[in-house]
Design a protein around this motif. Sequence first.
Motif, PDB file in Angstrom:
ATOM      1  N   ILE A 158      -9.893  10.967  -7.356  1.00  0.00           N
ATOM      2  CA  ILE A 158     -10.401  12.300  -7.155  1.00  0.00           C
ATOM      3  C   ILE A 158     -10.607  12.404  -5.381  1.00  0.00           C
ATOM      4  N   HIS A 159     -10.729  11.234  -4.766  1.00  0.00           N
ATOM      5  CA  HIS A 159     -10.699  11.491  -3.163  1.00  0.00           C
ATOM      6  C   HIS A 159      -9.150  11.341  -2.609  1.00  0.00           C
ATOM      7  N   GLY A 160      -8.385  11.205  -3.270  1.00  0.00           N
ATOM      8  CA  GLY A 160      -7.346  11.034  -2.987  1.00  0.00           C
ATOM      9  C   GLY A 160      -6.678   9.575  -1.993  1.00  0.00           C
ATOM     10  N   ILE A 161      -7.424   8.568  -2.575  1.00  0.00           N
ATOM     11  CA  ILE A 161      -7.443   7.200  -1.562  1.00  0.00           C
ATOM     12  C   ILE A 161      -6.263   6.494  -2.046  1.00  0.00           C
ATOM     13  N   ASN A 162      -5.579   6.150  -1.277  1.00  0.00           N
ATOM     14  CA  ASN A 162      -4.376   5.133  -1.367  1.00  0.00           C
ATOM     15  C   ASN A 162      -4.982   3.548  -1.439  1.00  0.00           C
ATOM     16  N   GLY A 163      -5.078   2.793  -2.372  1.00  0.00           N
ATOM     17  CA  GLY A 163      -5.536   1.784  -2.504  1.00  0.00           C
ATOM     18  C   GLY A 163      -5.550   1.030  -3.775  1.00  0.00           C
TER      19      GLY A 163
END
Length: 254
Positions: A158-163
């Motif tokens: 939901i926070h758009g974190i690539n990982g």
Amino acid sequence: MISIFEKYGHRYDSSNLFNRFLEFVIVGFDQTFSPVEKPFSQEEGQACLELFRAWVEIMNEELDHREWYDALGEIYMTYVSGTGKKKSNGQYFTPMYICDFMTKILDPGEHVGESVLDNACGSGRMLLATHAVNPDNYCCAQDIDRMCCMMAVCNFIIHGINGEVVWGNSLDPSDYREGWRTNELLNVIGVPCVRKLDMMESKIYRNGLDMLKKHKESQSEKSSSVPNPADNGKQESQQLNLFYFDDNDEAVIE
């Protein structure tokens, strides 16, 4: 969200329903359309859908005036962990303002493309704070608790974190139980996504094995050398800085 848990409390334990809700979110954003291991009943699906709608509404409201927010971690600590199976574990996540404070002090991932690791991630809020300051990081999260890992996955989505998020014991680099890769196609398709992460794809796993190999080689060299009597047989300890990888994506030992 708490009112929804209580609405279905006659039918489902809050901890079990929360766990199913996390699975519901992850399955819904799975870019590989993998089959659900345990299908949702109609009532389960309805409950999870209501929770998802409430979660999105909360996030929309909170992110209007802040960079990040961990609603899942707050619900888990204030309600789920107090009413379900986690009550005796004494799990308390780092307060969100402390996460922001620590990020300002350490400034992890200040260089574009760095890999930032939290090896006891909980709901992932330390990495949420890091991402808010340096959004081009590759965020790596690990925890021994699967529910915590799933919270981190949902927060990454939901926070758009690539990982990536890995379920396993960080004290045993070879312990890899399950993994998820988040938002690798976000910049391509513009939609948050997730998929299961193969063990050998994981930076956490591969760097952990590399660290373990170097440690064994170091111990072997020390055991084969003649000890200095002045040392009284004591060896200098090594501490692993697990908050970030270096520029070569290798685990840093200090």
